[in-house]
Structure formats: structure tokens, C-alpha cells
Design a protein around this motif. Structure first.
Motif, PDB file in Angstrom:
ATOM      1  N   GLU A 197       0.827  -1.201   0.000  1.00  0.00           N
ATOM      2  CA  GLU A 197       0.000   0.000   0.000  1.00  0.00           C
ATOM      3  C   GLU A 197       0.862   1.252   0.000  1.00  0.00           C
ATOM      4  N   ARG A 198       0.371   2.269  -0.694  1.00  0.00           N
ATOM      5  CA  ARG A 198       0.924   3.624  -0.575  1.00  0.00           C
ATOM      6  C   ARG A 198      -0.047   4.381   0.332  1.00  0.00           C
ATOM      7  N   ILE A 199       0.501   5.028   1.346  1.00  0.00           N
ATOM      8  CA  ILE A 199      -0.312   5.800   2.289  1.00  0.00           C
ATOM      9  C   ILE A 199       0.242   7.224   2.284  1.00  0.00           C
ATOM     10  N   ILE A 200      -0.663   8.192   2.179  1.00  0.00           N
ATOM     11  CA  ILE A 200      -0.241   9.589   2.187  1.00  0.00           C
ATOM     12  C   ILE A 200      -0.969  10.298   3.328  1.00  0.00           C
ATOM     13  N   SER A 201      -0.179  10.924   4.197  1.00  0.00           N
ATOM     14  CA  SER A 201      -0.688  11.628   5.368  1.00  0.00           C
ATOM     15  C   SER A 201      -0.223  13.079   5.311  1.00  0.00           C
ATOM     16  N   TRP A 235       5.701  -4.289   7.211  1.00  0.00           N
ATOM     17  CA  TRP A 235       6.971  -3.581   7.039  1.00  0.00           C
ATOM     18  C   TRP A 235       6.608  -2.252   6.426  1.00  0.00           C
ATOM     19  N   VAL A 236       7.080  -1.147   7.020  1.00  0.00           N
ATOM     20  CA  VAL A 236       6.717   0.180   6.529  1.00  0.00           C
ATOM     21  C   VAL A 236       7.967   1.055   6.439  1.00  0.00           C
ATOM     22  N   ILE A 237       8.025   1.854   5.373  1.00  0.00           N
ATOM     23  CA  ILE A 237       9.123   2.795   5.161  1.00  0.00           C
ATOM     24  C   ILE A 237       8.533   4.161   4.833  1.00  0.00           C
ATOM     25  N   VAL A 238       9.198   5.199   5.298  1.00  0.00           N
ATOM     26  CA  VAL A 238       8.812   6.569   4.956  1.00  0.00           C
ATOM     27  C   VAL A 238       9.648   6.991   3.753  1.00  0.00           C
ATOM     28  N   LEU A 239       8.961   7.368   2.676  1.00  0.00           N
ATOM     29  CA  LEU A 239       9.642   7.805   1.458  1.00  0.00           C
ATOM     30  C   LEU A 239       9.756   9.320   1.372  1.00  0.00           C
ATOM     31  N   GLN A 240       8.879  10.015   2.089  1.00  0.00           N
ATOM     32  CA  GLN A 240       8.869  11.483   2.117  1.00  0.00           C
ATOM     33  C   GLN A 240       8.196  11.915   3.408  1.00  0.00           C
ATOM     34  N   GLY A 241       8.698  12.973   4.031  1.00  0.00           N
ATOM     35  CA  GLY A 241       8.080  13.483   5.246  1.00  0.00           C
ATOM     36  C   GLY A 241       8.586  12.779   6.492  1.00  0.00           C
ATOM     37  N   GLU A 242       7.753  12.800   7.526  1.00  0.00           N
ATOM     38  CA  GLU A 242       8.091  12.184   8.812  1.00  0.00           C
ATOM     39  C   GLU A 242       6.823  11.710   9.497  1.00  0.00           C
ATOM     40  N   GLY A 243       6.968  10.713  10.355  1.00  0.00           N
ATOM     41  CA  GLY A 243       5.837  10.237  11.135  1.00  0.00           C
ATOM     42  C   GLY A 243       6.288   9.528  12.391  1.00  0.00           C
ATOM     43  N   GLU A 244       5.360   9.362  13.325  1.00  0.00           N
ATOM     44  CA  GLU A 244       5.625   8.622  14.554  1.00  0.00           C
ATOM     45  C   GLU A 244       4.616   7.508  14.705  1.00  0.00           C
ATOM     46  N   ILE A 245       5.106   6.370  15.145  1.00  0.00           N
ATOM     47  CA  ILE A 245       4.255   5.222  15.444  1.00  0.00           C
ATOM     48  C   ILE A 245       4.373   4.950  16.939  1.00  0.00           C
ATOM     49  N   THR A 246       3.222   4.891  17.596  1.00  0.00           N
ATOM     50  CA  THR A 246       3.174   4.593  19.029  1.00  0.00           C
ATOM     51  C   THR A 246       2.652   3.175  19.197  1.00  0.00           C
ATOM     52  N   LEU A 290       9.974   8.042  12.471  1.00  0.00           N
ATOM     53  CA  LEU A 290      10.561   7.626  11.199  1.00  0.00           C
ATOM     54  C   LEU A 290      10.687   8.822  10.276  1.00  0.00           C
ATOM     55  N   GLY A 291      11.870   8.973   9.673  1.00  0.00           N
ATOM     56  CA  GLY A 291      12.115   9.994   8.668  1.00  0.00           C
ATOM     57  C   GLY A 291      12.373   9.333   7.327  1.00  0.00           C
ATOM     58  N   VAL A 292      12.719  10.125   6.358  1.00  0.00           N
ATOM     59  CA  VAL A 292      12.933   9.636   4.992  1.00  0.00           C
ATOM     60  C   VAL A 292      13.940   8.483   4.988  1.00  0.00           C
ATOM     61  N   GLY A 293      13.526   7.380   4.377  1.00  0.00           N
ATOM     62  CA  GLY A 293      14.386   6.215   4.233  1.00  0.00           C
ATOM     63  C   GLY A 293      14.381   5.273   5.422  1.00  0.00           C
ATOM     64  N   GLU A 294      13.768   5.674   6.515  1.00  0.00           N
ATOM     65  CA  GLU A 294      13.754   4.821   7.708  1.00  0.00           C
ATOM     66  C   GLU A 294      12.556   3.887   7.654  1.00  0.00           C
ATOM     67  N   HIS A 295      12.774   2.664   8.137  1.00  0.00           N
ATOM     68  CA  HIS A 295      11.724   1.652   8.072  1.00  0.00           C
ATOM     69  C   HIS A 295      11.686   0.846   9.353  1.00  0.00           C
ATOM     70  N   ILE A 296      10.562   0.145   9.516  1.00  0.00           N
ATOM     71  CA  ILE A 296      10.357  -0.688  10.705  1.00  0.00           C
ATOM     72  C   ILE A 296       9.508  -1.892  10.307  1.00  0.00           C
ATOM     73  N   ASN A 297       9.758  -2.997  10.965  1.00  0.00           N
ATOM     74  CA  ASN A 297       8.947  -4.189  10.784  1.00  0.00           C
ATOM     75  C   ASN A 297       8.082  -4.358  12.033  1.00  0.00           C
ATOM     76  N   ILE A 298       6.778  -4.427  11.829  1.00  0.00           N
ATOM     77  CA  ILE A 298       5.837  -4.554  12.940  1.00  0.00           C
ATOM     78  C   ILE A 298       5.241  -5.960  12.900  1.00  0.00           C
ATOM     79  N   PRO A 299       5.510  -6.787  13.896  1.00  0.00           N
ATOM     80  CA  PRO A 299       4.983  -8.154  13.889  1.00  0.00           C
ATOM     81  C   PRO A 299       3.449  -8.175  13.927  1.00  0.00           C
ATOM     82  N   ASP A 303       2.482  20.120   7.686  1.00  0.00           N
ATOM     83  CA  ASP A 303       2.651  21.046   6.569  1.00  0.00           C
ATOM     84  C   ASP A 303       3.297  20.411   5.338  1.00  0.00           C
ATOM     85  N   GLU A 304       3.415  19.087   5.334  1.00  0.00           N
ATOM     86  CA  GLU A 304       4.045  18.375   4.220  1.00  0.00           C
ATOM     87  C   GLU A 304       3.456  16.971   4.146  1.00  0.00           C
ATOM     88  N   GLU A 305       3.322  16.461   2.929  1.00  0.00           N
ATOM     89  CA  GLU A 305       2.842  15.090   2.781  1.00  0.00           C
ATOM     90  C   GLU A 305       3.890  14.114   3.305  1.00  0.00           C
TER      91      GLU A 305
END
Length: 108
Positions: free
Chosen positions: A33-37, A55-66, A75-84, A97-99
Motif C-alpha cells: 500500500e501507498r499511504i499519504i498523510s 513492514w513500513v518505510i517513509v519515502l517522504q516526510g516524517e511520522g511517529e508510530i506509538t 521515522l524519517g525519509v528512508g527509515e523503516h520498521i517491521n511490525i509483527p 505542513d508536508e505530505e
């Protein structure tokens, strides 16, 4: 089989009053999936509790997962995480202010 070249940055939605989810590819075992926030977060109540790993990666922007255990992963650009599978989590922040463009791969 369609082999049309595309970019995850193509056809960015103009109206982002709601978070945007797009199935890019998948079958019974894997879904991409592509997700845009833009300032979006998960609902205050409830957690994502998926039957598949994510498994999720940020391709643009930034986000936080709690996570339900209190951990917060930024997570910032290029950073990824695997969630069991069945690891309760939610998106707690994205740049207002940014996608933020996420690529999520769900798999068994």
C-alpha cells in the motif's frame, strides 16, 4: 501482465482532508500500500491489530508510530520498521505542513 512504469509520487491527491490509502499490488499472501498523510493520526481510540506482519518505510516526510506498550518510534525519509502481526500500534503524528508518503508491505 501490465508493466506500466509508475512512481509512488505520481497522482498525489489534492484533497487530503482524509488520509489516503492506495493498494499498489498484492495477492492472498502479500499486500503493498501507498499511504499519504498530512497531519493525520490514527483515531484516538483503538489500535491497529493486524493478522499480518507490516513492514513500513517513509519515502517522504516524517511520522511517529506509538505502540500499546508505550514505545514511540519516529521515522524519517528512508527509515523503516517491521511490525509483527498483532503488535498493537497507531500513527501518533505526521508532519502537518508536508505530505508524508509511506510504503507499507503486509505479509504472512
Amino acid at each position: 501482465m501490465s508493466e506500466i512504469k509508475k512512481s509512488v509520487f505520481d497522482a498525489m491527491p489534492q484533497d487530503l482532508s482524509d488520509e489516503f490509502f492506495e493498494l499498489i499490488a498484492g495477492n492472498d499472501e502479500v499486500k503493498i500500500e501507498r499511504i499519504i498523510s498530512r497531519g493525520h493520526t490514527s483515531p484516538e481510540t483503538g489500535w491497529y491489530d493486524q493478522a499480518q506482519h507490516e513492514w513500513v518505510i517513509v519515502l517522504q516526510g516524517e511520522g511517529e508510530i506509538t505502540f500499546a506498550d508505550g514505545r514511540i518510534i519516529k521515522l524519517g525519509v528512508g527509515e523503516h520498521i517491521n511490525i509483527p502481526a498483532h503488535c498493537k500500534h497507531k500513527v501518533s503524528w505526521t508532519k502537518p505542513d508536508e505530505e508524508t508518503v509511506w510504503l507499507a508491505v503486509f505479509y504472512s
